[in-house]
Design a protein around this motif. Structure first.
Motif, PDB file in Angstrom:
ATOM      1  N   SER A 127       0.841  -1.188  -0.134  1.00 17.26           N
ATOM      2  CA  SER A 127      -0.245   0.142   0.072  1.00 17.26           C
ATOM      3  C   SER A 127       0.758   1.227   0.014  1.00 17.26           C
ATOM      4  CB  SER A 127      -0.758   0.093   1.038  1.00 17.26           C
ATOM      5  OG  SER A 127      -0.243   0.077   2.389  1.00 17.26           O
ATOM      6  N   VAL A 128       0.147   2.301  -0.181  1.00 16.26           N
ATOM      7  CA  VAL A 128       1.103   3.744  -0.297  1.00 16.26           C
ATOM      8  C   VAL A 128      -0.048   4.731   0.172  1.00 16.26           C
ATOM      9  CG1 VAL A 128       2.531   2.953  -2.110  1.00 16.26           C
ATOM     10  CG2 VAL A 128       0.511   4.103  -2.767  1.00 16.26           C
ATOM     11  N   MET A 129       0.439   5.758   0.572  1.00 20.32           N
ATOM     12  CA  MET A 129      -0.286   6.908   0.961  1.00 20.32           C
ATOM     13  C   MET A 129      -0.539   7.889  -0.079  1.00 20.32           C
ATOM     14  SD  MET A 129      -1.461   6.228   4.064  1.00 20.32           S
ATOM     15  CE  MET A 129      -2.176   8.089   4.398  1.00 20.32           C
ATOM     16  N   VAL A 130      -1.827   8.078  -0.538  1.00 21.56           N
ATOM     17  CA  VAL A 130      -2.230   9.067  -1.621  1.00 21.56           C
ATOM     18  C   VAL A 130      -3.089  10.023  -0.975  1.00 21.56           C
ATOM     19  CG1 VAL A 130      -3.444   9.343  -3.832  1.00 21.56           C
ATOM     20  CG2 VAL A 130      -2.220   7.052  -3.325  1.00 21.56           C
ATOM     21  N   GLY A 131      -2.413  11.228  -0.857  1.00 27.12           N
ATOM     22  CA  GLY A 131      -2.950  12.266  -0.148  1.00 27.12           C
ATOM     23  C   GLY A 131      -3.171  11.717   1.394  1.00 27.12           C
ATOM     24  N   ASN A 132      -4.262  11.760   1.968  1.00 25.34           N
ATOM     25  CA  ASN A 132      -4.609  11.380   3.375  1.00 25.34           C
ATOM     26  C   ASN A 132      -5.355   9.988   3.395  1.00 25.34           C
ATOM     27  OD1 ASN A 132      -3.984  13.932   4.469  1.00 25.34           O
ATOM     28  ND2 ASN A 132      -5.841  14.787   3.864  1.00 25.34           N
ATOM     29  N   ARG A 133      -5.212   9.172   2.292  1.00 31.74           N
ATOM     30  CA  ARG A 133      -5.960   7.885   2.407  1.00 31.74           C
ATOM     31  C   ARG A 133      -4.871   6.839   1.862  1.00 31.74           C
ATOM     32  NH1 ARG A 133      -8.962   4.797  -1.536  1.00 31.74           N
ATOM     33  NH2 ARG A 133      -8.507   6.325  -3.160  1.00 31.74           N
ATOM     34  N   GLU A 134      -4.727   6.001   2.862  1.00 34.40           N
ATOM     35  CA  GLU A 134      -3.765   4.462   2.352  1.00 34.40           C
ATOM     36  C   GLU A 134      -4.502   3.700   1.350  1.00 34.40           C
ATOM     37  OE1 GLU A 134      -1.386   1.140   4.564  1.00 34.40           O
ATOM     38  OE2 GLU A 134      -3.117   1.712   5.663  1.00 34.40           O
TER      39      GLU A 134
ATOM     40  N   LEU B 295       5.902  -5.000 -15.453  1.00 29.83           N
ATOM     41  CA  LEU B 295       5.158  -4.969 -14.217  1.00 29.83           C
ATOM     42  C   LEU B 295       4.359  -3.750 -13.605  1.00 29.83           C
ATOM     43  CD1 LEU B 295       4.586  -7.225 -12.127  1.00 29.83           C
ATOM     44  CD2 LEU B 295       6.471  -6.403 -10.752  1.00 29.83           C
ATOM     45  N   HIS B 296       3.136  -3.891 -13.620  1.00 21.39           N
ATOM     46  CA  HIS B 296       2.445  -2.582 -13.361  1.00 21.39           C
ATOM     47  C   HIS B 296       2.004  -2.554 -11.784  1.00 21.39           C
ATOM     48  CE1 HIS B 296      -1.512  -0.407 -13.790  1.00 21.39           C
ATOM     49  NE2 HIS B 296      -0.528   0.499 -13.286  1.00 21.39           N
ATOM     50  N   PHE B 297       2.544  -1.406 -11.151  1.00 22.97           N
ATOM     51  CA  PHE B 297       2.050  -1.433  -9.634  1.00 22.97           C
ATOM     52  C   PHE B 297       0.633  -0.861  -9.789  1.00 22.97           C
ATOM     53  CE2 PHE B 297       6.508  -1.860  -9.561  1.00 22.97           C
ATOM     54  CZ  PHE B 297       6.869  -2.527  -8.704  1.00 22.97           C
ATOM     55  N   LYS B 298      -0.573  -1.576  -9.791  1.00 23.91           N
ATOM     56  CA  LYS B 298      -1.844  -1.276  -9.768  1.00 23.91           C
ATOM     57  C   LYS B 298      -2.212  -0.564  -8.555  1.00 23.91           C
ATOM     58  CE  LYS B 298      -6.471  -2.187 -11.544  1.00 23.91           C
ATOM     59  NZ  LYS B 298      -7.219  -3.268 -12.028  1.00 23.91           N
ATOM     60  N   LYS B 299      -2.930   0.715  -8.542  1.00 23.56           N
ATOM     61  CA  LYS B 299      -3.443   1.293  -6.888  1.00 23.56           C
ATOM     62  C   LYS B 299      -4.656   1.097  -7.269  1.00 23.56           C
ATOM     63  CE  LYS B 299      -1.440   5.126  -7.321  1.00 23.56           C
ATOM     64  NZ  LYS B 299      -0.313   5.196  -8.706  1.00 23.56           N
ATOM     65  N   ASP B 300      -5.325   0.713  -5.919  1.00 24.53           N
ATOM     66  CA  ASP B 300      -6.738   0.919  -5.818  1.00 24.53           C
ATOM     67  C   ASP B 300      -7.498   2.181  -5.630  1.00 24.53           C
ATOM     68  OD1 ASP B 300      -9.388   0.062  -5.411  1.00 24.53           O
ATOM     69  OD2 ASP B 300      -9.142  -0.515  -3.099  1.00 24.53           O
ATOM     70  N   THR B 301      -7.462   3.099  -6.993  1.00 24.99           N
ATOM     71  CA  THR B 301      -7.799   4.246  -7.060  1.00 24.99           C
ATOM     72  C   THR B 301      -8.352   4.529  -8.390  1.00 24.99           C
ATOM     73  OG1 THR B 301      -7.386   6.687  -6.629  1.00 24.99           O
ATOM     74  CG2 THR B 301      -5.580   5.186  -7.235  1.00 24.99           C
ATOM     75  N   ALA B 302      -9.256   5.133  -8.567  1.00 22.09           N
ATOM     76  CA  ALA B 302      -9.697   5.748 -10.182  1.00 22.09           C
ATOM     77  C   ALA B 302      -9.195   6.944 -10.611  1.00 22.09           C
ATOM     78  CB  ALA B 302     -11.163   5.860 -10.305  1.00 22.09           C
ATOM     79  N   ALA B 303      -8.181   7.739  -9.876  1.00 22.10           N
ATOM     80  CA  ALA B 303      -7.817   9.060 -10.318  1.00 22.10           C
ATOM     81  C   ALA B 303      -6.660   8.767 -11.212  1.00 22.10           C
ATOM     82  CB  ALA B 303      -7.252   9.631  -9.001  1.00 22.10           C
ATOM     83  N   PRO B 304      -6.860   9.416 -12.534  1.00 23.10           N
ATOM     84  CA  PRO B 304      -5.936   9.227 -13.509  1.00 23.10           C
ATOM     85  C   PRO B 304      -4.751  10.025 -12.964  1.00 23.10           C
ATOM     86  CG  PRO B 304      -7.459  10.861 -14.110  1.00 23.10           C
ATOM     87  CD  PRO B 304      -7.813  10.246 -12.678  1.00 23.10           C
ATOM     88  N   LEU B 305      -3.452   9.274 -13.457  1.00 26.25           N
ATOM     89  CA  LEU B 305      -2.066   9.813 -13.062  1.00 26.25           C
ATOM     90  C   LEU B 305      -1.033   9.736 -14.176  1.00 26.25           C
ATOM     91  CD1 LEU B 305      -1.893   8.517  -9.275  1.00 26.25           C
ATOM     92  CD2 LEU B 305      -2.053  10.698  -9.963  1.00 26.25           C
ATOM     93  N   PRO B 306      -0.158  10.368 -14.276  1.00 25.92           N
ATOM     94  CA  PRO B 306       0.747  10.211 -15.585  1.00 25.92           C
ATOM     95  C   PRO B 306       1.446   8.765 -15.430  1.00 25.92           C
ATOM     96  CG  PRO B 306       1.130  12.307 -14.418  1.00 25.92           C
ATOM     97  CD  PRO B 306       0.208  11.452 -13.501  1.00 25.92           C
ATOM     98  N   ARG B 307       1.469   8.014 -16.519  1.00 26.79           N
ATOM     99  CA  ARG B 307       2.069   6.648 -16.736  1.00 26.79           C
ATOM    100  C   ARG B 307       3.293   6.809 -16.983  1.00 26.79           C
ATOM    101  NH1 ARG B 307      -0.006   5.684 -21.492  1.00 26.79           N
ATOM    102  NH2 ARG B 307      -1.118   7.565 -21.420  1.00 26.79           N
ATOM    103  N   VAL B 308       4.274   6.173 -16.133  1.00 25.31           N
ATOM    104  CA  VAL B 308       5.546   6.152 -16.233  1.00 25.31           C
ATOM    105  C   VAL B 308       6.294   4.818 -16.312  1.00 25.31           C
ATOM    106  CG1 VAL B 308       7.883   6.783 -14.844  1.00 25.31           C
ATOM    107  CG2 VAL B 308       5.689   8.135 -14.536  1.00 25.31           C
ATOM    108  N   LEU B 309       6.992   4.741 -17.099  1.00 24.54           N
ATOM    109  CA  LEU B 309       7.814   3.405 -17.147  1.00 24.54           C
ATOM    110  C   LEU B 309       9.143   3.731 -16.734  1.00 24.54           C
ATOM    111  CD1 LEU B 309       8.501   0.562 -18.333  1.00 24.54           C
ATOM    112  CD2 LEU B 309       9.129   1.670 -20.596  1.00 24.54           C
ATOM    113  N   LEU B 310       9.346   2.880 -15.484  1.00 19.01           N
ATOM    114  CA  LEU B 310      10.783   3.045 -14.920  1.00 19.01           C
ATOM    115  C   LEU B 310      11.623   1.691 -15.573  1.00 19.01           C
ATOM    116  CD1 LEU B 310      12.312   4.509 -12.692  1.00 19.01           C
ATOM    117  CD2 LEU B 310      11.177   2.576 -11.054  1.00 19.01           C
ATOM    118  N   VAL B 311      12.609   2.129 -16.246  1.00 19.50           N
ATOM    119  CA  VAL B 311      13.394   1.188 -17.023  1.00 19.50           C
ATOM    120  C   VAL B 311      14.743   0.881 -15.789  1.00 19.50           C
ATOM    121  CG1 VAL B 311      15.015   0.508 -18.818  1.00 19.50           C
ATOM    122  CG2 VAL B 311      12.980   2.224 -18.927  1.00 19.50           C
TER     123      VAL B 311
END
Length: 405
Positions: free
Chosen positions: A66-73, A90-106
């Motif tokens: 899990s990670v903290m997104v704002g005030n919510r885990e 490998l995609h680290f999928k978060k349980d949130t619907a908020a659209p965020l920039p997609r980043v490929l970490l090489v």
């Protein structure tokens, strides 16, 4: 016979490690009446050190639940977005619907697993939709899947960008910076719709002629035939990749450790003393670091030899001579992708100036879309992990990504 000798050595030590594990289990934790016995404390520490200090050859878990997104885990799960025999997107999928920039970490294909960037992933996750190149251990890739060379690495990156779709961003760390720049250049030249919007290159060997390090001197000190003759071995028959030609991960680890051998010896002496004193937090922190550091992956021989030759010996990219599948790699073709380069002041693997060279190569990117940062007080790993990464480098990476999104 490098691999066979190593395997024989590991097999020979296995009974000793098992016995040491039994000894540690029998002695620890010591009962109150014996806890002050110095001899028993030292025996317990020795058994614990012998049983647990060893190389492993499987990727450790990322362990990011899990990670903290704002005030919510927010819960995090791992899902496979694309896969080949040699690597997984490998995609680290978060349980949130908020659209965020997609980043490929090489992540590097350089003897360690992608989990070496666990801290990088953890820091980026709250404000980005993070994917990572999870390269497989070559000794586990069956021979029927064929070779994997420098061009295959570039092809994989292009394929992963296509899987992410238009509008993604790329952050490359260390050795893959050259391939990432090449992939973006080829895509830009072809006006590919999935060309990344921003490209961050961190501590990468774009031009190894600048401020050569011990790593660079090692690469140029011998002809490529010497590397093939002395450092390439065949995977033993007991593994899925039996008879595949590889550069063994334990050889790469040995080379890295030899650069700072005194530091590693002292670290293990300190670990022994901390076990004796019962400093559990310090012991756990040290064990966690070395569990990751001693998890090694073999590299396909073709990829390793071509990387040494093209990047570290012949400097094909900065000389304008790099090509992939017959296609010239032209960094000047990159126009609409923002560029950030990051270096560490004390980096003894990829020296100051080697990554900065990308700024000049990408001459068609408008100056206001290019930025360089030299981080004071950090070595190679401090560029993408630790306090200065979290508080000083990452905010710049985030700014470049979000202002380009």
């Amino acid at each position: 016979m490098i691999y066979q000798a190593y395997q024989a050595y590991v097999d020979l030590l296995r009974p000793l490690r098992v016995a040491a594990g039994w000894g540690a289990a029998a002695l620890g934790p010591l009962p109150p009446g014996l806890a002050e016995n110095v001899a028993l404390q030292n025996i317990f520490a020795a058994c614990a050190l012998i049983s647990q200090t060893k190389l492993t050859h499987r990727r450790p878990a990322f362990g990011i639940a899990s990670v903290m997104v704002g005030n919510r885990e927010v819960a995090v799960s791992e899902e496979v977005a694309a896969a080949t025999p040699f690597g997984t997107l490998l995609h680290f999928k978060k349980d949130t619907a908020a659209p965020l920039p997609r980043v490929l970490l090489v992540a590097p294909m350089s003897g360690h697993f992608a989990t070496l960037l666990r801290g990088t992933v953890r820091t980026m996750l709250p404000e980005h939709d993070v994917y990572i190149t999870d390269w497989h251990n070559a000794r586990d890739v069956q021979l029927r899947h064929g070779p994997f060379d420098f061009d295959d690495f570039i092809d994989h990156l292009i394929g992963f960008f296509e899987a992410l779709g238009p509008g993604a961003h790329v952050v490359a760390v260390c050795q893959p910076c050259v391939a990432a720049l090449a992939a973006v250049a080829l895509m830009a030249e072809a006006d590919h719709p999935a060309t990344p919007r921003s490209m961050t290159l961190m501590a990468g060997p774009i031009d190894c002629r600048i401020n050569p390090t011990k790593v660079n001197e090692l690469a140029t000190g011998k002809p490529i035939a010497w590397f093939e003759r002395n450092l390439i071995s065949r995977v033993p028959m007991r593994y899925p990749g039996a008879m595949r030609a590889v550069y063994p991960g334990f050889v790469q680890l040995t080379a890295f450790m030899s650069m700072n051998l005194d530091r590693h010896i002292k670290a293990h002496a300190d670990l022994f003393e901390n076990i004796v004193r019962g400093e559990s937090e310090k012991v756990e922190a040290m064990r966690t670091f070395y569990d990751e550091y001693f998890a090694v992956a073999d590299l396909p021989a073709e990829f390793y030899l071509q990387t040494v030759q093209k990047v570290f010996q012949e400097y094909l990219l900065p000389l304008g001579k790099l090509a992939s599948r017959g296609r010239p790699v032209n960094p000047r073709a990159i126009r609409r992708t923002a560029l950030l380069t990051v270096e560490g002041e004390k980096d003894d693997i990829c020296a100051v100036g080697q990554t900065l060279a990308a700024q000049e190569l990408c001459a068609s990117i408008r100056p206001y879309r290019k930025r360089h940062h030299q981080q004071a007080g950090v070595g190679h790993y401090g560029v993408f992990n630790g306090r200065r990464w979290d508080h000083q480098i990452y905010p710049m990476v985030k700014h470049v990504i979000h202002s380009s999104d």
